[in-house]
Design a protein around this motif. Sequence first.
Motif, PDB file in Angstrom:
ATOM      1  N   LEU A 257      75.895  36.547  13.752  1.00 55.52           N
ATOM      2  CA  LEU A 257      74.684  36.676  14.556  1.00 55.52           C
ATOM      3  C   LEU A 257      75.020  36.728  16.049  1.00 55.52           C
ATOM      4  N   ALA A 258      75.874  35.811  16.499  1.00 57.33           N
ATOM      5  CA  ALA A 258      76.236  35.769  17.918  1.00 57.33           C
ATOM      6  C   ALA A 258      76.868  37.095  18.356  1.00 57.33           C
ATOM      7  N   ASN A 259      77.773  37.611  17.543  1.00 54.61           N
ATOM      8  CA  ASN A 259      78.443  38.854  17.897  1.00 54.61           C
ATOM      9  C   ASN A 259      77.501  40.051  17.823  1.00 54.61           C
ATOM     10  N   GLN A 260      76.553  40.011  16.898  1.00 56.81           N
ATOM     11  CA  GLN A 260      75.551  41.071  16.815  1.00 56.81           C
ATOM     12  C   GLN A 260      74.695  41.100  18.082  1.00 56.81           C
ATOM     13  N   ILE A 261      74.274  39.926  18.543  1.00 53.63           N
ATOM     14  CA  ILE A 261      73.450  39.852  19.756  1.00 53.63           C
ATOM     15  C   ILE A 261      74.226  40.374  20.967  1.00 53.63           C
ATOM     16  N   LEU A 262      75.485  39.938  21.094  1.00 57.95           N
ATOM     17  CA  LEU A 262      76.296  40.395  22.229  1.00 57.95           C
ATOM     18  C   LEU A 262      76.494  41.914  22.195  1.00 57.95           C
ATOM     19  N   ALA A 263      76.766  42.451  21.004  1.00 56.69           N
ATOM     20  CA  ALA A 263      76.984  43.895  20.879  1.00 56.69           C
ATOM     21  C   ALA A 263      75.728  44.679  21.234  1.00 56.69           C
ATOM     22  N   GLU A 264      74.565  44.211  20.773  1.00 56.08           N
ATOM     23  CA  GLU A 264      73.292  44.883  21.065  1.00 56.08           C
ATOM     24  C   GLU A 264      73.011  44.888  22.567  1.00 56.08           C
ATOM     25  N   LEU A 265      73.201  43.757  23.213  1.00 52.54           N
ATOM     26  CA  LEU A 265      72.927  43.670  24.651  1.00 52.54           C
ATOM     27  C   LEU A 265      73.902  44.523  25.452  1.00 52.54           C
ATOM     28  N   ILE A 313      72.456  31.724  24.112  1.00 56.15           N
ATOM     29  CA  ILE A 313      71.186  32.306  24.562  1.00 56.15           C
ATOM     30  C   ILE A 313      70.860  31.858  25.978  1.00 56.15           C
ATOM     31  N   ARG A 314      71.168  30.594  26.314  1.00 60.20           N
ATOM     32  CA  ARG A 314      70.953  30.111  27.685  1.00 60.20           C
ATOM     33  C   ARG A 314      71.804  30.919  28.675  1.00 60.20           C
ATOM     34  N   LEU A 315      73.057  31.176  28.305  1.00 63.98           N
ATOM     35  CA  LEU A 315      73.928  31.965  29.172  1.00 63.98           C
ATOM     36  C   LEU A 315      73.424  33.398  29.327  1.00 63.98           C
ATOM     37  N   GLN A 327      62.659  42.532  26.257  1.00 63.81           N
ATOM     38  CA  GLN A 327      63.576  43.288  25.404  1.00 63.81           C
ATOM     39  C   GLN A 327      64.645  42.362  24.824  1.00 63.81           C
ATOM     40  N   VAL A 328      65.078  41.373  25.613  1.00 62.46           N
ATOM     41  CA  VAL A 328      66.026  40.390  25.090  1.00 62.46           C
ATOM     42  C   VAL A 328      65.404  39.627  23.928  1.00 62.46           C
ATOM     43  N   ASN A 329      64.131  39.228  24.083  1.00 60.87           N
ATOM     44  CA  ASN A 329      63.430  38.548  22.984  1.00 60.87           C
ATOM     45  C   ASN A 329      63.439  39.387  21.715  1.00 60.87           C
ATOM     46  N   LEU A 330      63.160  40.669  21.865  1.00 62.57           N
ATOM     47  CA  LEU A 330      63.118  41.554  20.700  1.00 62.57           C
ATOM     48  C   LEU A 330      64.480  41.616  20.011  1.00 62.57           C
ATOM     49  N   ILE A 331      65.543  41.741  20.798  1.00 60.04           N
ATOM     50  CA  ILE A 331      66.892  41.808  20.231  1.00 60.04           C
ATOM     51  C   ILE A 331      67.246  40.502  19.523  1.00 60.04           C
ATOM     52  N   LEU A 332      66.924  39.379  20.148  1.00 60.72           N
ATOM     53  CA  LEU A 332      67.223  38.080  19.541  1.00 60.72           C
ATOM     54  C   LEU A 332      66.492  37.900  18.221  1.00 60.72           C
ATOM     55  N   ILE A 333      65.209  38.187  18.219  1.00 60.91           N
ATOM     56  CA  ILE A 333      64.400  37.941  17.017  1.00 60.91           C
ATOM     57  C   ILE A 333      64.774  38.898  15.896  1.00 60.91           C
ATOM     58  N   PRO A 342      65.952  31.203  10.461  1.00 58.12           N
ATOM     59  CA  PRO A 342      64.612  30.941  11.014  1.00 58.12           C
ATOM     60  C   PRO A 342      64.591  31.044  12.537  1.00 58.12           C
ATOM     61  N   VAL A 343      63.656  31.851  13.041  1.00 54.42           N
ATOM     62  CA  VAL A 343      63.541  32.083  14.473  1.00 54.42           C
ATOM     63  C   VAL A 343      63.334  30.778  15.229  1.00 54.42           C
ATOM     64  N   TYR A 344      62.465  29.918  14.716  1.00 57.46           N
ATOM     65  CA  TYR A 344      62.094  28.716  15.452  1.00 57.46           C
ATOM     66  C   TYR A 344      63.222  27.690  15.504  1.00 57.46           C
ATOM     67  N   ASP A 345      64.178  27.777  14.587  1.00 57.47           N
ATOM     68  CA  ASP A 345      65.332  26.875  14.653  1.00 57.47           C
ATOM     69  C   ASP A 345      66.169  27.117  15.902  1.00 57.47           C
ATOM     70  N   ILE A 346      66.205  28.359  16.363  1.00 56.02           N
ATOM     71  CA  ILE A 346      67.078  28.737  17.464  1.00 56.02           C
ATOM     72  C   ILE A 346      66.327  28.863  18.787  1.00 56.02           C
ATOM     73  N   LEU A 347      65.126  29.422  18.753  1.00 62.57           N
ATOM     74  CA  LEU A 347      64.468  29.787  20.000  1.00 62.57           C
ATOM     75  C   LEU A 347      63.450  28.781  20.527  1.00 62.57           C
ATOM     76  N   THR A 348      62.927  27.922  19.687  1.00 55.15           N
ATOM     77  CA  THR A 348      61.820  27.094  20.161  1.00 55.15           C
ATOM     78  C   THR A 348      62.131  25.664  20.541  1.00 55.15           C
ATOM     79  N   PRO A 349      63.257  25.028  20.122  1.00 55.62           N
ATOM     80  CA  PRO A 349      63.422  23.602  20.421  1.00 55.62           C
ATOM     81  C   PRO A 349      63.402  23.256  21.897  1.00 55.62           C
ATOM     82  N   GLU A 350      63.766  24.190  22.779  1.00 50.61           N
ATOM     83  CA  GLU A 350      63.779  23.887  24.211  1.00 50.61           C
ATOM     84  C   GLU A 350      62.593  24.517  24.930  1.00 50.61           C
TER      85      GLU A 350
END
Length: 359
Positions: A257-265, A313-315, A327-333, A342-350
């Motif tokens: 997942l991390a590498n997919q996000i970096l590649a997309e961005l 994601i913070r970085l 657009q970053v939100n769209l790529i992440l989700i 689960p989206v909320y496990d990663i994006l919502t706790p903070e």
Amino acid sequence: MKPVEIAKNVWWLLNRSESLLELNVYLLSYHSAKRGWDHLILDPGPESLLEPLKAAIQPVVNGGLEKITGILINHQDPDVCPNAAAIQRLNPKVQVVASEDTWRLIRFFGLSEKRFRAVQSYKSGRVKMAGGQQLEFVPSPFCHFRGAIMYYDVASRILFSGDLFGGLSFSQDLYATEESWEGIKAFHQLYMPSKDAVQLAVSTIRNLSPAPLIIAPQHGSIITGDLVPEFLYRMYNLDVGLDLLKHRELSDNYLGLANQILAELQHENMIVSAKEVLDSWDSDGSFSKIFDLDGERIKNFKTDPINALKTLIRLLRDKVRSGDEEQVNLILIKALNDRNIPVYDILTPEGEVLPDYFE
């Protein structure tokens, strides 16, 4: 930042340097009509802090470091205790207190063996200070050193915990908030050897009577109020060190997942490279990297996968251009959904707010 009196005659002396790994030095002062003042410094830090320490203590203790009567050492690390030798040179009568295991290593900083006393020599596990107040010695073995000792000032109910409950400083706040937990979690997952060691220490803290009201670690922020029992609960259940290595196979999906996000961005020209993003994690070099990078791909996390992803994601949010947030939100989700995470496990706790169309 000037010294702060966190309880009567208990001081945080320094330091706030905008480092990811802040160092805290504390002072305990006890008084009686017969004995006068006893001033104890806890974990006085490295030699680079000696001059700032001299300046910080001067308005608090008349006569400065030369009036220090005792030094309490949690463990032997070079960010903890070299200044003990410097203080002893200013005042050769200063007594150093630490565990026997710690002494075997810190003596090489040039400390006087005649002015050392092992905590094991106090048969009751505590000592009566000037004015009759009690200072208790609380072992925390393998957190993260075998001979680590916490110090509990019973009157103020402050536990000086050393590296245990230390955290990375994503903010420079002196007192911890709910947001401080992520930095505490990352620190422990990198530096504590096992959950068993941490659970033993947490159980020991829970058995202190009266219960601590404040936990003052050597790194990060001071924990107070309802966060004390809450962070004790979380710490008891936290996987660290070897526990994470045993479950490494579970991180494969998160690595992908991390590498997919970096590649997309990178494909969308929102970042220049993965290395540029990850190098911004610790630009001042004060703390270990939590990502192992192989070219443009992350090959390993050094903390648990969820914590590592939240850090990534913070970085990324710090790096993308203003206006690209949606657009970053769209790529992440999309990436999270692709891997059934689960989206909320990663994006919502903070406090992450998702676009309405993903509700």
